[in-house]
Design a protein around this motif. Structure first.
Motif, PDB file in Angstrom:
ATOM      1  N   MET A   1       0.849  -1.177   0.000  1.00  9.77           N
ATOM      2  CA  MET A   1       0.000   0.000   0.000  1.00  9.77           C
ATOM      3  C   MET A   1       0.897   1.243   0.000  1.00  9.77           C
ATOM      4  O   MET A   1       1.818   1.356   0.785  1.00  9.77           O
ATOM      5  CB  MET A   1      -0.905  -0.024   1.237  1.00  9.77           C
ATOM      6  N   ALA A   2       0.605   2.168  -0.872  1.00  4.04           N
ATOM      7  CA  ALA A   2       1.364   3.417  -0.971  1.00  4.04           C
ATOM      8  C   ALA A   2       0.900   4.387   0.117  1.00  4.04           C
ATOM      9  O   ALA A   2      -0.204   4.280   0.642  1.00  4.04           O
ATOM     10  CB  ALA A   2       1.173   4.039  -2.338  1.00  4.04           C
ATOM     11  N   MET A   3       1.797   5.331   0.443  1.00  4.18           N
ATOM     12  CA  MET A   3       1.465   6.318   1.481  1.00  4.18           C
ATOM     13  C   MET A   3       0.211   7.109   1.107  1.00  4.18           C
ATOM     14  O   MET A   3      -0.581   7.465   1.966  1.00  4.18           O
ATOM     15  CB  MET A   3       2.634   7.272   1.698  1.00  4.18           C
ATOM     16  N   GLY A   4       0.056   7.403  -0.179  1.00  7.38           N
ATOM     17  CA  GLY A   4      -1.107   8.163  -0.629  1.00  7.38           C
ATOM     18  C   GLY A   4      -2.415   7.442  -0.380  1.00  7.38           C
ATOM     19  O   GLY A   4      -3.452   8.066  -0.173  1.00  7.38           O
ATOM     20  N   GLU A   5      -2.356   6.120  -0.399  1.00  5.21           N
ATOM     21  CA  GLU A   5      -3.568   5.341  -0.125  1.00  5.21           C
ATOM     22  C   GLU A   5      -3.909   5.408   1.362  1.00  5.21           C
ATOM     23  O   GLU A   5      -5.078   5.521   1.732  1.00  5.21           O
ATOM     24  CB  GLU A   5      -3.368   3.894  -0.554  1.00  5.21           C
ATOM     25  N   ALA A   6      -2.905   5.321   2.187  1.00  7.04           N
ATOM     26  CA  ALA A   6      -3.145   5.365   3.625  1.00  7.04           C
ATOM     27  C   ALA A   6      -3.457   6.778   4.093  1.00  7.04           C
ATOM     28  O   ALA A   6      -4.218   6.974   5.051  1.00  7.04           O
ATOM     29  CB  ALA A   6      -1.928   4.834   4.373  1.00  7.04           C
ATOM     30  N   PRO A   8      -4.733   9.965   2.235  1.00  6.13           N
ATOM     31  CA  PRO A   8      -5.185  10.558   0.974  1.00  6.13           C
ATOM     32  C   PRO A   8      -4.863  12.042   0.828  1.00  6.13           C
ATOM     33  O   PRO A   8      -4.816  12.569  -0.282  1.00  6.13           O
ATOM     34  CB  PRO A   8      -6.697  10.321   0.970  1.00  6.13           C
ATOM     35  N   GLU A   9      -4.568  12.732   1.927  1.00  9.25           N
ATOM     36  CA  GLU A   9      -4.251  14.157   1.846  1.00  9.25           C
ATOM     37  C   GLU A   9      -2.824  14.405   1.348  1.00  9.25           C
ATOM     38  O   GLU A   9      -2.482  15.507   0.927  1.00  9.25           O
ATOM     39  CB  GLU A   9      -4.466  14.851   3.193  1.00  9.25           C
ATOM     40  N   LEU A  10      -1.967  13.394   1.383  1.00 17.15           N
ATOM     41  CA  LEU A  10      -0.564  13.584   0.980  1.00 17.15           C
ATOM     42  C   LEU A  10      -0.392  14.015  -0.471  1.00 17.15           C
ATOM     43  O   LEU A  10       0.357  14.959  -0.732  1.00 17.15           O
ATOM     44  CB  LEU A  10       0.252  12.314   1.252  1.00 17.15           C
ATOM     45  N   PRO A  11      -1.021  13.370  -1.438  1.00 20.43           N
ATOM     46  CA  PRO A  11      -0.821  13.834  -2.826  1.00 20.43           C
ATOM     47  C   PRO A  11      -1.222  15.293  -3.027  1.00 20.43           C
ATOM     48  O   PRO A  11      -0.570  16.024  -3.776  1.00 20.43           O
ATOM     49  CB  PRO A  11      -1.704  12.893  -3.644  1.00 20.43           C
ATOM     50  N   GLN A  12      -2.242  15.729  -2.331  1.00 25.39           N
ATOM     51  CA  GLN A  12      -2.689  17.120  -2.457  1.00 25.39           C
ATOM     52  C   GLN A  12      -1.694  18.080  -1.818  1.00 25.39           C
ATOM     53  O   GLN A  12      -1.571  19.223  -2.229  1.00 25.39           O
ATOM     54  CB  GLN A  12      -4.071  17.295  -1.809  1.00 25.39           C
ATOM     55  N   ALA A  13      -0.990  17.623  -0.800  1.00 21.83           N
ATOM     56  CA  ALA A  13      -0.066  18.486  -0.062  1.00 21.83           C
ATOM     57  C   ALA A  13       1.387  18.258  -0.471  1.00 21.83           C
ATOM     58  O   ALA A  13       2.297  18.702   0.219  1.00 21.83           O
ATOM     59  CB  ALA A  13      -0.235  18.231   1.431  1.00 21.83           C
ATOM     60  N   GLN A  14       1.604  17.605  -1.601  1.00 19.78           N
ATOM     61  CA  GLN A  14       2.952  17.233  -2.012  1.00 19.78           C
ATOM     62  C   GLN A  14       3.898  18.425  -2.092  1.00 19.78           C
ATOM     63  O   GLN A  14       5.019  18.381  -1.584  1.00 19.78           O
ATOM     64  CB  GLN A  14       2.907  16.507  -3.354  1.00 19.78           C
ATOM     65  N   GLU A  15       3.461  19.508  -2.714  1.00 11.78           N
ATOM     66  CA  GLU A  15       4.328  20.693  -2.830  1.00 11.78           C
ATOM     67  C   GLU A  15       4.636  21.289  -1.465  1.00 11.78           C
ATOM     68  O   GLU A  15       5.774  21.681  -1.193  1.00 11.78           O
ATOM     69  CB  GLU A  15       3.675  21.732  -3.736  1.00 11.78           C
TER      70      GLU A  15
END
Length: 64
Positions: A1-6, A8-15
């Motif tokens: 499982m990827a961190m983004g799956e666990a 979900p706010e991480l991909p949005q806050a990547q920058e």
């Protein structure tokens, strides 16, 4: 499982996360540089002090 799956706010806050990580890297590098400078300063003082003590010991051992 990827961190983004666990988290979900991480991909949005990547920058934002990347910016914070860069800032932390810069702060760590600055702290490390200051620490290394301080260490070198103390090392030089210790070497100087040992050299002066060695001269004094030699002078006392060889009065002549």
């Amino acid at each position: 499982m990827a961190m983004g799956e666990a988290y979900p706010e991480l991909p949005q806050a990547q920058e934002s996360v990347a910016a914070v990580l860069r800032q932390e890297e810069e702060r760590f590098a600055e702290t490390l540089e200051k620490g290394l400078q301080l260490l070198e300063r103390h090392r030089r003082r210790l070497v100087t002090r040992e050299t002066e003590q060695n001269r004094s010991i030699r002078a006392m051992a060889d009065p002549g």
